[in-house]
Design a protein around this motif. Sequence first.
Motif, mmCIF file in Angstrom:
data_model
loop_
_atom_site.group_PDB
_atom_site.id
_atom_site.type_symbol
_atom_site.label_atom_id
_atom_site.label_comp_id
_atom_site.label_asym_id
_atom_site.label_seq_id
_atom_site.Cartn_x
_atom_site.Cartn_y
_atom_site.Cartn_z
ATOM 1 N N LEU A 95 0.830 -1.206 0.000
ATOM 2 C CA LEU A 95 0.000 0.000 0.000
ATOM 3 C C LEU A 95 0.869 1.262 0.000
ATOM 4 C CD1 LEU A 95 -2.832 1.123 -0.059
ATOM 5 C CD2 LEU A 95 -2.890 0.990 2.427
ATOM 6 N N THR A 96 2.031 1.176 0.618
ATOM 7 C CA THR A 96 2.965 2.291 0.621
ATOM 8 C C THR A 96 3.428 2.599 -0.795
ATOM 9 O OG1 THR A 96 3.704 1.752 2.865
ATOM 10 C CG2 THR A 96 5.177 3.097 1.541
ATOM 11 N N VAL A 97 3.756 1.558 -1.561
ATOM 12 C CA VAL A 97 4.181 1.750 -2.950
ATOM 13 C C VAL A 97 3.047 2.365 -3.767
ATOM 14 C CG1 VAL A 97 4.938 0.575 -5.060
ATOM 15 C CG2 VAL A 97 5.939 -0.053 -2.859
ATOM 16 N N VAL A 98 1.818 1.908 -3.547
ATOM 17 C CA VAL A 98 0.651 2.488 -4.227
ATOM 18 C C VAL A 98 0.584 3.984 -3.927
ATOM 19 C CG1 VAL A 98 -1.878 2.554 -4.270
ATOM 20 C CG2 VAL A 98 -0.698 0.349 -4.237
ATOM 21 N N ASN A 99 0.729 4.346 -2.667
ATOM 22 C CA ASN A 99 0.649 5.759 -2.271
ATOM 23 C C ASN A 99 1.795 6.586 -2.841
ATOM 24 O OD1 ASN A 99 -1.781 5.636 -0.864
ATOM 25 N ND2 ASN A 99 -0.773 4.931 0.998
ATOM 26 N N TRP A 100 3.001 6.013 -2.918
ATOM 27 C CA TRP A 100 4.119 6.726 -3.540
ATOM 28 C C TRP A 100 3.825 6.991 -5.010
ATOM 29 C CZ3 TRP A 100 8.576 3.018 -1.733
ATOM 30 C CH2 TRP A 100 8.836 3.229 -0.384
ATOM 31 N N GLU A 101 3.355 5.955 -5.706
ATOM 32 C CA GLU A 101 3.085 6.090 -7.136
ATOM 33 C C GLU A 101 1.995 7.114 -7.414
ATOM 34 O OE1 GLU A 101 2.361 2.328 -8.996
ATOM 35 O OE2 GLU A 101 4.396 1.621 -8.659
ATOM 36 N N ARG A 102 1.062 7.254 -6.513
ATOM 37 C CA ARG A 102 -0.035 8.219 -6.676
ATOM 38 C C ARG A 102 0.281 9.572 -6.042
ATOM 39 N NH1 ARG A 102 -5.135 4.194 -5.337
ATOM 40 N NH2 ARG A 102 -4.854 2.879 -7.183
ATOM 41 N N ASN A 103 1.487 9.720 -5.505
ATOM 42 C CA ASN A 103 1.909 10.940 -4.808
ATOM 43 C C ASN A 103 0.997 11.292 -3.642
ATOM 44 O OD1 ASN A 103 4.283 11.541 -6.284
ATOM 45 N ND2 ASN A 103 3.008 12.270 -7.964
ATOM 46 N N LYS A 104 0.485 10.258 -2.974
ATOM 47 C CA LYS A 104 -0.384 10.471 -1.809
ATOM 48 C C LYS A 104 0.445 10.637 -0.537
ATOM 49 C CE LYS A 104 -4.452 9.576 -3.799
ATOM 50 N NZ LYS A 104 -5.571 10.441 -3.853
ATOM 51 N N THR A 105 1.611 9.980 -0.484
ATOM 52 C CA THR A 105 2.487 10.086 0.679
ATOM 53 C C THR A 105 3.915 10.303 0.211
ATOM 54 O OG1 THR A 105 2.829 7.683 0.768
ATOM 55 C CG2 THR A 105 1.090 8.584 2.165
ATOM 56 N N ALA A 106 4.681 10.952 1.066
ATOM 57 C CA ALA A 106 6.089 11.194 0.768
ATOM 58 C C ALA A 106 6.880 9.898 0.985
ATOM 59 C CB ALA A 106 6.629 12.289 1.677
ATOM 60 N N ILE A 107 7.907 9.736 0.209
ATOM 61 C CA ILE A 107 8.782 8.568 0.356
ATOM 62 C C ILE A 107 9.697 8.812 1.547
ATOM 63 C CG2 ILE A 107 10.623 7.236 -0.746
ATOM 64 C CD1 ILE A 107 9.327 8.035 -3.449
ATOM 65 N N GLU A 108 9.755 7.825 2.427
ATOM 66 C CA GLU A 108 10.644 7.950 3.581
ATOM 67 C C GLU A 108 12.089 7.955 3.108
ATOM 68 O OE1 GLU A 108 9.905 5.319 6.963
ATOM 69 O OE2 GLU A 108 7.918 4.949 6.110
ATOM 70 N N VAL A 109 12.900 8.763 3.751
ATOM 71 C CA VAL A 109 14.298 8.933 3.373
ATOM 72 C C VAL A 109 15.023 7.589 3.268
ATOM 73 C CG1 VAL A 109 16.491 9.923 4.142
ATOM 74 C CG2 VAL A 109 14.404 11.239 4.368
ATOM 75 N N ARG A 110 14.754 6.681 4.166
ATOM 76 C CA ARG A 110 15.480 5.412 4.198
ATOM 77 C C ARG A 110 15.273 4.554 2.946
ATOM 78 N NH1 ARG A 110 12.160 0.992 6.694
ATOM 79 N NH2 ARG A 110 10.064 1.868 6.913
ATOM 80 N N PHE A 111 14.218 4.831 2.163
ATOM 81 C CA PHE A 111 13.938 4.028 0.971
ATOM 82 C C PHE A 111 14.644 4.534 -0.291
ATOM 83 C CE2 PHE A 111 10.198 2.854 3.554
ATOM 84 C CZ PHE A 111 10.328 1.473 3.478
ATOM 85 N N TYR A 112 15.155 5.757 -0.266
ATOM 86 C CA TYR A 112 15.755 6.314 -1.481
ATOM 87 C C TYR A 112 16.926 5.489 -2.029
ATOM 88 C CZ TYR A 112 12.819 10.431 -1.777
ATOM 89 O OH TYR A 112 11.743 11.262 -1.933
#
Length: 143
Positions: A53-70
């Motif tokens: 669900l986090t990936v879905v939200n990133w792709e839709r620009n609903k939530t910011a990507i946490e720094v640790r995932f960059y």
Amino acid sequence: MPPICQPITLRTSKPIPGFTLEPTSVGACLRNWRLKAGLSQKQVAEWLGADPLTVVNWERNKTAIEVRFYPAIIDLLGFNPLPEGQTPGERIRRARLSLGLSRKRLAALAGIDEATVAKLEADLASPYPGPERAVLRALDLSE
């Protein structure tokens, strides 16, 4: 007499639903890469160690990507999707995110306080060159 216009057939590949020609965010770059690779959001999430669900939200620009995932996203994509910095502060922010460092962690590495890192990223330069030099050294960037 031959016809003036000969019939022609145009061929092109079928567009991929959801694909963005000019992605404007890291989430859109991730979505494009995933669609080209033919992977599901769940597969990408597993590879990144994130919730689907986090990936879905990133792709839709609903939530910011946490720094640790960059760092993992950059590794997965094979390129850095973060915009090139135009100012010293933008370059510092890009380098920090690319390494997966929080402002607090960068401040600790540079031996300065977190607020100073935030000011440098906002291009509110310190009257003293020491903090900026320390940050650039910690990020392994040339001055």
